[in-house]
Design a protein around this motif. Structure first.
Motif, PDB file in Angstrom:
ATOM      1  N   GLU A 242       0.815  -1.205   0.000  1.00  0.00           N
ATOM      2  CA  GLU A 242       0.000   0.000   0.000  1.00  0.00           C
ATOM      3  C   GLU A 242       0.854   1.262   0.000  1.00  0.00           C
ATOM      4  O   GLU A 242       0.562   2.228  -0.707  1.00  0.00           O
ATOM      5  CB  GLU A 242      -0.926  -0.012   1.220  1.00  0.00           C
ATOM      6  N   SER A 245       2.509   2.066  -3.557  1.00  0.00           N
ATOM      7  CA  SER A 245       1.661   2.481  -4.677  1.00  0.00           C
ATOM      8  C   SER A 245       1.452   3.991  -4.738  1.00  0.00           C
ATOM      9  O   SER A 245       1.018   4.515  -5.760  1.00  0.00           O
ATOM     10  CB  SER A 245       0.310   1.784  -4.593  1.00  0.00           C
ATOM     11  N   THR A 246       1.747   4.708  -3.646  1.00  0.00           N
ATOM     12  CA  THR A 246       1.610   6.170  -3.651  1.00  0.00           C
ATOM     13  C   THR A 246       2.960   6.866  -3.600  1.00  0.00           C
ATOM     14  O   THR A 246       3.028   8.083  -3.400  1.00  0.00           O
ATOM     15  CB  THR A 246       0.754   6.611  -2.444  1.00  0.00           C
ATOM     16  N   SER A 247       4.034   6.115  -3.781  1.00  0.00           N
ATOM     17  CA  SER A 247       5.374   6.691  -3.727  1.00  0.00           C
ATOM     18  C   SER A 247       5.673   7.486  -4.998  1.00  0.00           C
ATOM     19  O   SER A 247       5.614   6.941  -6.104  1.00  0.00           O
ATOM     20  CB  SER A 247       6.401   5.565  -3.552  1.00  0.00           C
ATOM     21  N   SER A 271      -2.732   2.155  -6.579  1.00  0.00           N
ATOM     22  CA  SER A 271      -3.591   3.328  -6.422  1.00  0.00           C
ATOM     23  C   SER A 271      -3.968   3.897  -7.787  1.00  0.00           C
ATOM     24  O   SER A 271      -3.284   3.666  -8.790  1.00  0.00           O
ATOM     25  CB  SER A 271      -2.864   4.403  -5.604  1.00  0.00           C
ATOM     26  N   GLN A 273      -3.694   6.880  -8.454  1.00  0.00           N
ATOM     27  CA  GLN A 273      -2.627   7.844  -8.733  1.00  0.00           C
ATOM     28  C   GLN A 273      -1.501   7.199  -9.534  1.00  0.00           C
ATOM     29  O   GLN A 273      -0.970   7.791 -10.474  1.00  0.00           O
ATOM     30  CB  GLN A 273      -2.089   8.389  -7.410  1.00  0.00           C
ATOM     31  N   TYR A 296      -7.308   0.167  -6.323  1.00  0.00           N
ATOM     32  CA  TYR A 296      -7.603   1.046  -7.445  1.00  0.00           C
ATOM     33  C   TYR A 296      -9.104   0.999  -7.761  1.00  0.00           C
ATOM     34  O   TYR A 296      -9.841   0.157  -7.255  1.00  0.00           O
ATOM     35  CB  TYR A 296      -6.767   0.689  -8.662  1.00  0.00           C
TER      36      TYR A 296
END
Length: 879
Positions: A242, A245-247, A271, A273, A296
């Motif tokens: 988790e 996926s937003t890094s 995500s 994003q 997602y």
């Protein structure tokens, strides 16, 4: 008339003819062709040159020298199925002049280093080495691979079970020695960390494909740094957590892969994003796999697919947010799509199927298993269908409970070139399948577990059909008669558990389907096992249902007067064979018929009734057995010491107690994956009301995967078998503390396996269990209270397995290490609530001199030099 000399063609000409012939046949059909090599010696020589790959089994070994002499152009060898000495085998192969480019050594306990070294010295052309699922990999093995095969382009070291190196492993040197690597698969390697993937990407200049699933020590920053070192990557497969996926670092690095064509993020948390960032860069993906991904939504996948006009393969399995409306807008962007997987998207219906066919002209494969196709009918869709989709070849619709004849007929009417259709476990399909066979060019049809299908109305020719699966259906002789008349080109027929067919129907199929190569008759109880029936069949191409030379085999076995051990595992055997052994009155001590087929209760009863000295019996997977039949068999097994009845699904606790009652010397029972505890099988007789004397010889009881096994049965059995030492009840979800604590109180348990027993926590353990040495509690809900109870009651414990016990903390582990003074090994893998501080573990380990092995939690960092004093202490640390 032309002479033989005038008709003679040189081998080069025949080679050119065969090349054209094989190319026309295609790879799929080539293996079904009659062997050209048997027509003449010249053809034998020519066809040998076309064999480029060889899969070697134990049965192949006696013929291997002649095969290697004949197939001079072999470039691929697969040794994954060999169980014998692979060092000697590789040494033997290296004596032949071969240009081997690919070698598969997977699925073994270790890498055959000695043989591989000899192989590397003689055969220097290797470019692909696959060593997946190896039990133990040594550091020296990797150096041997790097030094011996410098031309390697593909290396697969995925899924090792154990290694003997950690922070002193120089992956930099390994990768520098393999500069030509293009593909590398290191999935499941817990020694892989950020530095490892960095060196792989930096040192391998030609690297195009990286697969690193389930490498738990990787971070988003490490992955991002590695990717930037190799911007020419074309295929990247990895799991993302988790946080990853937003890094922003990871998103930026993926955007930099301008040549990326394949992205596989299966089982990841991703995500919107991340997907949108890929869309913004307009990466020309050809293959996108998001199988069983979470995190997602439709927004993210819509943004990405709208910018992926060249996408050919898409996998969105288990995308639960998808419905017909949301899928309908996606095909407009997928003009080049060739295959799609939407299985387990349970809100999708036949409307999605129609949209895909209508808007994706290049589509040739659809997977929509476990959906709701057929739930709403096709009336509206039928009125708008005015086209044919000529490229659709494969349709996989298994486990669609609403799929019906109307839907399947409508779909096949617009896909006339359909070749593969899988509708297994679709219970609403019946006569509609006949229309499919009439309209399409079906080659492979799977109707397994379609209980309403019978094919009686098939009164036309189906020349293209090659593979037909009718397992678990109500197929009868009338159906087989229709098949024999209509499907002359049939190559493979699956009839497992078709209880209505007889030898008469099977004989018709074998006689008239002249190309038949394989037939499966497992558990067809009405099919005669008499040799005369099968010997009378005229299907020369059929793989033997009864082993050839059976009569001679009977005679030869009967001549072995001193035969005491007979193992025929995975064989097709007949009642006649068993009867011939019984008539000779051989003094068998050990009989193993594990996963054998073809025989019945009559045959085994006849043999066992004349085998009074038998001590070890293995009838695993004998599906004809039930409680009553085993009770009768046990009366003839007075000397029996061990028995295996695992996977005999009709057996219950009645069998268990019948064996204990009738076999006084029995000390081991295996009844895994049976129906022990199933109330549907009870006949009204409860064993608690009967007097069953104590069985003092019983030592080992294996009852794993009996999901209905309960406390009452366990307690009753423990009261009878007072000397029980080994109990395996892993994955028995109905067992709780009530039963297990009583077992520990009553018996002399030494080895106890409670893995995957969710109701067990041992909180009631408030007495001494001095004999317990091995305790397996992996994947259970044990906590500090459990470990405290173990530390107080099990002072003699030597091995404790706590893998994936998510409630375990360092405090509880410390109690066990302090009080279990004989503890030698503890497994804490994936215990995420335990401390990661190396000083804590070092102090605990040094406080227990007996401790020799620690399987550390996944977040523990073995690169820290502080743990090295453990080696001096004699303790091995494995992450």
């Amino acid at each position: 008339m032309a002479t033989a000399q005038e008709l003679y063609l040189p081998e080069d000409c025949w080679e050119s003819i065969f090349k054209i012939f094989f190319n026309e046949c295609g790879e799929h059909n080539r293996r079904y062709l009659p062997s050209l090599s048997v027509l003449s010696k010249q053809f034998l020589s020519v066809t040998g040159r076309f064999q480029s790959s060889l899969v070697i089994f134990d049965q192949t070994l006696p013929f291997l020298p002649s095969l290697l002499q004949r197939f001079t152009n072999l470039t691929s060898l697969n040794l994954a199925h060999i169980t014998r000495d692979r060092d000697a085998l590789l040494t033997q192969i290296s004596c032949f002049t071969l240009q081997v480019k690919s070698l598969n050594l997977s699925n073994h306990a270790s890498i055959p280093a000695n043989g591989l070294q000899v192989f590397s010295q003689k055969i220097t052309t290797l470019t692909s080495l696959i060593c997946s699922n190896i039990g133990h990999i040594k550091k020296s093995d990797l150096y041997l691979i790097a030094e011996g095969f410098p031309l390697l382009e593909e290396l697969d070291l995925s899924l090792p079970k154990d290694i003997d190196f950690y922070d002193d492993f120089d992956i930099n040197a390994i990768t520098l020695a393999l500069p030509k690597l293009r593909k590398v698969n290191l999935s499941g390697n817990y020694y892989i960390n950020d530095l490892s993937i960095f060196y792989v990407c930096r040192n391998c200049e030609f690297l195009e494909e990286v697969v690193m699933f389930n490498c738990k020590n990787l971070t988003d920053i490490g992955i991002a740094s590695a990717i930037r070192e190799r911007p020419n990557l074309m295929s990247f497969s990895i799991n993302l957590s988790e946080g990853m996926s937003t890094s922003m670092e990871l998103m930026d690095s993926l955007q930099s892969l301008e040549r990326l064509s394949c992205l596989d993020l299966s089982f990841s948390y991703i995500s919107d994003q991340l997907l949108s960032s890929l869309a913004d860069k307009c990466i020309n993906l050809r293959r996108l796999v998001l199988r069983r991904c979470t995190g997602y939504s439709h927004t993210g996948i819509f943004n990405l697919l709208s910018m992926s006009c060249f996408l050919q393969h898409l996998d969105l399995q288990n995308a639960m947010f998808l419905n017909d409306y949301r899928v309908a807008v996606l095909p407009k962007f997928l003009f080049n799509l060739v295959s799609i997987n939407l299985s387990h998207c349970r809100r999708l219906t036949e409307s999605t199927l129609f949209e895909l066919v209508e808007n994706c002209p290049s589509l040739d494969e659809i997977r929509m298993e476990y959906t709701c196709i057929g739930k709403f009918g096709v009336e509206k869709l039928s009125s708008s269908t005015d086209f044919a989709h000529m490229k659709m070849k494969s349709l996989h619709l298994a486990y669609n409970p609403f799929l019906n004849d109307e839907t399947i007929k409508w779909f096949t009417s617009i896909c006339p070139n359909l070749e593969v259709l899988d509708v297994s476990n679709c219970s609403c399909i019946s006569e509609g399948i006949v229309e499919v066979l009439r309209c399409c060019k079906i080659m492979h049809l799977n109707l397994s577990s379609c209980e309403n299908v019978n094919l009686h109305a098939m009164n036309f020719q189906v020349p293209m059909l090659e593979v037909l699966n009718l397992s678990y259906t109500r197929t009868d002789d009338k159906t087989l008669d229709a098949i024999s008349k209509s499907c002359s080109g049939l190559l493979q027929l699956e009839l497992e558990r078709c209880y209505s067919i007889t030898g008469k129907g099977v004989k018709q199929v074998v006689e008239k389907c002249t190309r038949l190569k394989e037939i499966n008759l497992r558990y067809c109880c009405k099919v005669s096992v008499g040799v005369g029936l099968w010997m009378g069949m005229n299907g020369d191409g059929v793989g033997p249902v009864v082993p050839s030379g059976l009569i001679a085999l009977n005679d030869s076995l009967r001549s072995l007067k001193r035969l005491s051990c007979l193992e025929l595992s995975f064989s097709y055997i007949t009642n006649q064979l068993l009867a011939s052994l019984a008539d000779k009155a051989l003094n068998l001590r050990r009989l193993v018929l594990r996963r054998c087929t073809g025989y019945s209760y009559t045959g085994i009863l006849y043999l066992l009734s004349r085998s009074r000295f038998l001590q070890h019996l293995d009838l695993q997977n004998a599906m004809f057995l039930n409680d009553h039949r085993v009770a009768e068999l046990s009366k003839h097994l007075f000397s029996l010491a061990s028995i295996n009845l695992s996977h005999c699904r009709e057996l219950t606790e009645s069998t268990l107690f019948a064996l204990v009652e009738n076999c006084p010397f029995l000390d081991e029972i295996r009844m895994e994956d049976t129906y022990i505890g199933n109330p549907c099988f009870h006949t009204g007789c409860t064993f608690s009301s009967r007097t069953v004397s104590a069985h003092m010889e019983m030592k080992s009881l294996y009852l794993a995967n009996n999901t209905l096994l309960n406390d009452a049965i366990i307690k009753l059995f423990a009261s009878i078998c007072l000397n029980l030492q080994l109990l395996d009840v892993n994955n028995c979800s109905c067992i709780s503390d009530e039963g297990i604590v009583e077992v520990l109180r009553s018996c002399k348990i030494v080895h106890l396996n409670l893995s995957s027993c969710p109701k067990v926590n041992l909180h009631r353990l408030n007495f001494q269990v001095p004999t317990l040495e091995v305790l397996k509690l992996s994947m259970t809900r044990i906590d500090y209270r459990t470990l405290y109870a173990i530390s107080k009651s099990c002072s003699g414990l030597q091995q404790l397995n706590l893998e994936e016990c998510l409630l375990v903390t360092a405090k509880g582990v410390k109690k066990v290490i302090e009080n279990c003074t004989r503890l030698k090994e503890i497994n804490l893998r994936y215990c995420r609530n335990t401390a990661a501080d190396v000083d804590i573990w070092l102090a605990m380990a040094l406080s227990r001199p007996s401790l020799r092995k620690i399987m550390a939690p996944s977040h523990f960092c073995p690169r820290d030099t502080k743990w090295k004093p453990l080696l001096d202490h004699g303790c091995f640390l494995s992450p």
